[in-house]
Design a protein around this motif. Structure first.
Motif, PDB file in Angstrom:
ATOM      1  N   GLY A 230       1.196  -4.009 -16.142  1.00 36.24           N
ATOM      2  CA  GLY A 230       0.612  -3.308 -17.284  1.00 36.24           C
ATOM      3  C   GLY A 230       0.337  -1.842 -17.010  1.00 36.24           C
ATOM      4  N   GLY A 231       1.062  -1.262 -16.052  1.00 42.01           N
ATOM      5  CA  GLY A 231       0.843   0.135 -15.711  1.00 42.01           C
ATOM      6  C   GLY A 231      -0.234   0.346 -14.666  1.00 42.01           C
ATOM      7  N   TYR A 232      -0.944  -0.713 -14.285  1.00 43.03           N
ATOM      8  CA  TYR A 232      -2.020  -0.585 -13.293  1.00 43.03           C
ATOM      9  C   TYR A 232      -1.489  -0.876 -11.900  1.00 43.03           C
ATOM     10  N   ALA A 233      -1.909  -0.040 -10.961  1.00 47.32           N
ATOM     11  CA  ALA A 233      -1.361  -0.062  -9.614  1.00 47.32           C
ATOM     12  C   ALA A 233      -2.265  -0.807  -8.654  1.00 47.32           C
ATOM     13  N   CYS A 234      -1.698  -1.143  -7.511  1.00 45.69           N
ATOM     14  CA  CYS A 234      -2.480  -1.469  -6.322  1.00 45.69           C
ATOM     15  C   CYS A 234      -1.768  -0.777  -5.156  1.00 45.69           C
ATOM     16  N   ASP A 235      -2.255  -0.928  -3.941  1.00 41.03           N
ATOM     17  CA  ASP A 235      -1.696  -0.173  -2.824  1.00 41.03           C
ATOM     18  C   ASP A 235      -2.010  -0.912  -1.531  1.00 41.03           C
ATOM     19  N   VAL A 236      -0.976  -1.303  -0.800  1.00 46.23           N
ATOM     20  CA  VAL A 236      -1.147  -2.073   0.431  1.00 46.23           C
ATOM     21  C   VAL A 236      -0.133  -1.589   1.462  1.00 46.23           C
ATOM     22  N   THR A 237      -0.564  -1.485   2.718  1.00 44.21           N
ATOM     23  CA  THR A 237       0.358  -1.247   3.823  1.00 44.21           C
ATOM     24  C   THR A 237       0.120  -2.296   4.906  1.00 44.21           C
ATOM     25  N   ARG A 238       1.232  -2.825   5.427  1.00 45.08           N
ATOM     26  CA  ARG A 238       1.167  -3.749   6.553  1.00 45.08           C
ATOM     27  C   ARG A 238       2.178  -3.319   7.616  1.00 45.08           C
ATOM     28  N   THR A 239       1.810  -3.567   8.861  1.00 45.90           N
ATOM     29  CA  THR A 239       2.679  -3.298   9.992  1.00 45.90           C
ATOM     30  C   THR A 239       2.820  -4.591  10.781  1.00 45.90           C
TER      31      THR A 239
ATOM     32  N   ALA B 286     -20.320   1.990  -7.902  1.00 44.67           N
ATOM     33  CA  ALA B 286     -19.886   0.603  -8.037  1.00 44.67           C
ATOM     34  C   ALA B 286     -18.852   0.532  -9.154  1.00 44.67           C
ATOM     35  N   GLY B 287     -17.824  -0.264  -8.931  1.00 51.17           N
ATOM     36  CA  GLY B 287     -16.759  -0.383  -9.919  1.00 51.17           C
ATOM     37  C   GLY B 287     -15.545   0.461  -9.617  1.00 51.17           C
ATOM     38  N   ALA B 288     -15.652   1.375  -8.647  1.00 48.12           N
ATOM     39  CA  ALA B 288     -14.487   2.144  -8.225  1.00 48.12           C
ATOM     40  C   ALA B 288     -13.639   1.290  -7.285  1.00 48.12           C
ATOM     41  N   VAL B 289     -12.342   1.563  -7.266  1.00 51.21           N
ATOM     42  CA  VAL B 289     -11.416   0.861  -6.370  1.00 51.21           C
ATOM     43  C   VAL B 289     -10.789   1.899  -5.453  1.00 51.21           C
ATOM     44  N   ILE B 290     -10.833   1.623  -4.144  1.00 49.61           N
ATOM     45  CA  ILE B 290     -10.415   2.611  -3.159  1.00 49.61           C
ATOM     46  C   ILE B 290      -9.623   1.946  -2.034  1.00 49.61           C
ATOM     47  N   THR B 291      -8.690   2.689  -1.452  1.00 49.10           N
ATOM     48  CA  THR B 291      -7.996   2.194  -0.266  1.00 49.10           C
ATOM     49  C   THR B 291      -8.728   2.660   0.986  1.00 49.10           C
TER      50      THR B 291
ATOM     51  N   ARG C  41       0.035   1.506  10.361  1.00 58.37           N
ATOM     52  CA  ARG C  41      -0.957   1.746   9.305  1.00 58.37           C
ATOM     53  C   ARG C  41      -1.387   0.404   8.737  1.00 58.37           C
ATOM     54  N   ILE C  42      -2.681   0.264   8.514  1.00 55.99           N
ATOM     55  CA  ILE C  42      -3.229  -0.924   7.857  1.00 55.99           C
ATOM     56  C   ILE C  42      -3.988  -0.430   6.636  1.00 55.99           C
ATOM     57  N   GLU C  43      -3.512  -0.791   5.467  1.00 55.31           N
ATOM     58  CA  GLU C  43      -4.115  -0.303   4.213  1.00 55.31           C
ATOM     59  C   GLU C  43      -4.503  -1.487   3.337  1.00 55.31           C
ATOM     60  N   ASP C  44      -5.773  -1.520   2.979  1.00 53.20           N
ATOM     61  CA  ASP C  44      -6.280  -2.549   2.071  1.00 53.20           C
ATOM     62  C   ASP C  44      -6.988  -1.910   0.891  1.00 53.20           C
ATOM     63  N   LEU C  45      -7.100  -2.687  -0.163  1.00 55.10           N
ATOM     64  CA  LEU C  45      -7.690  -2.217  -1.417  1.00 55.10           C
ATOM     65  C   LEU C  45      -9.052  -2.860  -1.598  1.00 55.10           C
TER      66      LEU C  45
ATOM     67  N   GLY D 293      -8.150   7.391   2.750  1.00 55.29           N
ATOM     68  CA  GLY D 293      -7.898   6.577   1.568  1.00 55.29           C
ATOM     69  C   GLY D 293      -7.969   7.392   0.292  1.00 55.29           C
ATOM     70  N   HIS D 294      -7.846   6.688  -0.831  1.00 55.95           N
ATOM     71  CA  HIS D 294      -7.847   7.334  -2.141  1.00 55.95           C
ATOM     72  C   HIS D 294      -8.218   6.301  -3.199  1.00 55.95           C
ATOM     73  N   LEU D 295      -8.586   6.794  -4.364  1.00 55.24           N
ATOM     74  CA  LEU D 295      -8.902   5.926  -5.484  1.00 55.24           C
ATOM     75  C   LEU D 295      -7.611   5.370  -6.085  1.00 55.24           C
ATOM     76  N   VAL D 296      -7.696   4.188  -6.697  1.00 57.49           N
ATOM     77  CA  VAL D 296      -6.532   3.531  -7.292  1.00 57.49           C
ATOM     78  C   VAL D 296      -6.919   2.984  -8.658  1.00 57.49           C
ATOM     79  N   GLY D 297      -5.967   3.021  -9.585  1.00 54.58           N
ATOM     80  CA  GLY D 297      -6.201   2.473 -10.917  1.00 54.58           C
ATOM     81  C   GLY D 297      -4.946   2.590 -11.754  1.00 54.58           C
ATOM     82  N   LEU D 298      -5.070   3.255 -12.889  1.00 50.43           N
ATOM     83  CA  LEU D 298      -3.900   3.494 -13.727  1.00 50.43           C
ATOM     84  C   LEU D 298      -2.872   4.340 -12.981  1.00 50.43           C
ATOM     85  N   ASP D 299      -3.334   5.242 -12.143  1.00 54.02           N
ATOM     86  CA  ASP D 299      -2.482   5.990 -11.214  1.00 54.02           C
ATOM     87  C   ASP D 299      -2.741   5.464  -9.813  1.00 54.02           C
ATOM     88  N   VAL D 300      -1.700   5.436  -8.974  1.00 54.28           N
ATOM     89  CA  VAL D 300      -1.917   4.940  -7.616  1.00 54.28           C
ATOM     90  C   VAL D 300      -2.825   5.887  -6.842  1.00 54.28           C
TER      91      VAL D 300
END
Length: 440
Positions: free
Chosen positions: A300-309, A388-393, A408-412, A369-376
């Motif tokens: 629906g245009g909403y992003a998430c962001d993950v990195t695994r090694t 509270a309610g913000a989503v961040i990597t 790199r280990i990146e979680d949301l 890290g960075h904020l994530v939502g409608l834009d990655v």
């Protein structure tokens, strides 16, 4: 031949009726643009605009959508709508659209302006709706006009209200002047007494706290992302190219319900993983390589962001494990401080302290890290306490080209009043979890 007298007399009634009927033959839903509002119904976006206008109180605010994608390539990149415009309107398939809001007007307070039609180019590209009730129904705007009238509309509104609100974005001095500021400058030269007010912080402040419906889509995107990462871990084999593994990964996203990519997928093996935003794909995966995948689906245009090694052969070497667990410890140190009211810079220092003590801080060469939502890379002022309610990597890493690896280990994380919730918990992260998932 029809003349004025016969028309007045009603002799053309049947002719006019037939012409009117032909004019009302419109494409059914699912055809022509704008196709509607995405991913929510028009009333959701109408309420968001109401909140913005309530905060502005008076004056005029103009928000421009993204311009068309210009490319001479055989495969052009897809059109991506401006985040602020998409959040306020839900119109994601119309380049060069404009939103005008005037909170103090008596009757009409919002306008959607769309570029004029070009029926010849529509034969080659995409059909667009004519102005009328159908486009109003699809968009949820009672006033839809053409962008050719933008200047006169804003001038007339500014003449009455005397205030122009700038909602952003703030750009560097070397960047092009934002379209809204360029328009405002012309209006102020022509309407005496008009003032410019900086409200560029308003939309980021509203967008940083995610609505429940937004979080639902982000969780769906994360479920699709987890399926892709698991597929890559399970199916990787030495001798594959990065491009082949990327195909497995993105097939997993689609199979898991993803309807798009949050950003261009990074699949990097060995030395390539030490390039932070690696764009290649021809590297051949070696038996002893660490593979870094930074990739995610969108819904629906909403992003998430993950990195695994993870290790190509399914088992970390002792040296690889030691570096990997150091990165994991840096992430844990930052996450331990993550809760509503924390400053982002304090999270950064918590992670860096772990690397400093290990003598590895110079190998951590990017932000935490960075904020994530409608834009990655979503909007929000990260110099202020995080709400509270913000989503961040949280994504610490170590990069050593001379040793042919990057980790790199990146979680949301969803920030809560007392801590955080890891939204990416379905993606294996620890050494034991990764090796178990790979099953070698």
């Amino acid at each position: 031949m029809w003349d004025r007298r016969s028309i007045i007399a009603g002799g053309t009634a049947s002719f006019l009726c037939a012409a009117g009927l032909r004019a009302q033959v419109l494409p059914p839903q699912g055809f022509a643009t704008p196709s509607g509002t995405v991913p929510f119904a028009p009333d959701v976006f109408r309420e968001r605009r109401r909140r913005v206008m309530e905060a502005l109180k008076d004056g005029v605010a103009v928000v421009h959508g993204a311009g068309p994608v210009e490319s001479s390539a055989a495969v052009a990149p897809p059109f991506v709508q401006d985040g602020d415009f998409a959040w306020l309107t839900g119109i994601v398939d119309e380049p060069d659209a404009v939103l005008v809001m005037a909170p103090a007007e008596r009757t009409v307070r919002e306008w959607l302006l769309l570029p004029s039609r070009d029926v010849e180019s529509e034969r080659w590209e995409v059909e667009r709706l004519p102005l009328g009730t159908e486009v109003e129904r699809r968009t949820g705007f009672s006033r839809v006009a053409r962008t050719g009238g933008l200047g006169s509309l804003v001038t007339a509104l500014a003449e009455r209200s005397k205030t122009l609100h700038f909602l952003g974005p703030i750009v560097s001095a070397s960047a092009p002047v934002p379209k809204a500021l360029e328009l405002y400058g012309k209006v102020m030269q022509r309407v005496p007494g008009v003032s410019l007010k900086d409200d560029s912080g308003l939309l980021p402040a509203l967008r940083i706290v995610k609505e429940a419906r937004e979080l639902e889509l982000m969780r769906k995107a994360m479920a699709a992302t987890a399926r892709g990462h698991l597929a890559a871990m399970k199916q990787v084999r030495p001798g594959m190219t990065e491009r082949q593994l990327k195909a497995i990964l993105e097939d997993g996203f689609r199979a898991g319900g993803g309807d798009g990519l949050a950003y261009d997928s990074i699949v990097a093996t060995g030395r390539n993983a030490a390039s932070l935003h690696y764009t290649g794909g021809g590297g051949v995966i070696g038996e002893k390589d660490l593979i870094l995948i930074d990739a995610a689906a969108s819904v629906g245009g909403y992003a998430c962001d993950v990195t695994r090694t993870f290790p190509a052969g399914g088992r970390f070497t002792d040296e690889q494990r030691a570096s990997y667990e150091l990165v994991l410890a840096a992430q844990a140190a930052a996450v331990a401080r993550l809760k509503a009211g924390v400053y982002y810079e304090d999270l950064v220092e918590a992670a860096k302290d772990v690397f400093r003590k290990a003598g590895r801080v110079d190998d951590f060469t990017h932000g935490l890290g960075h904020l994530v939502g409608l834009d990655v890379h979503d909007v929000g002022d990260m110099s202020k306490p995080l709400p509270a309610g913000a989503v961040i990597t949280v994504e610490p890493g170590l990069y050593v080209q001379s040793a042919n690896y990057g980790i790199r280990i990146e979680d949301l994380y969803l920030i809560t009043p007392t801590g955080s919730q890891r939204l990416s918990e379905a993606v294996p992260r620890t050494v034991a979890e990764i090796e178990a998932a790979m099953g070698r």
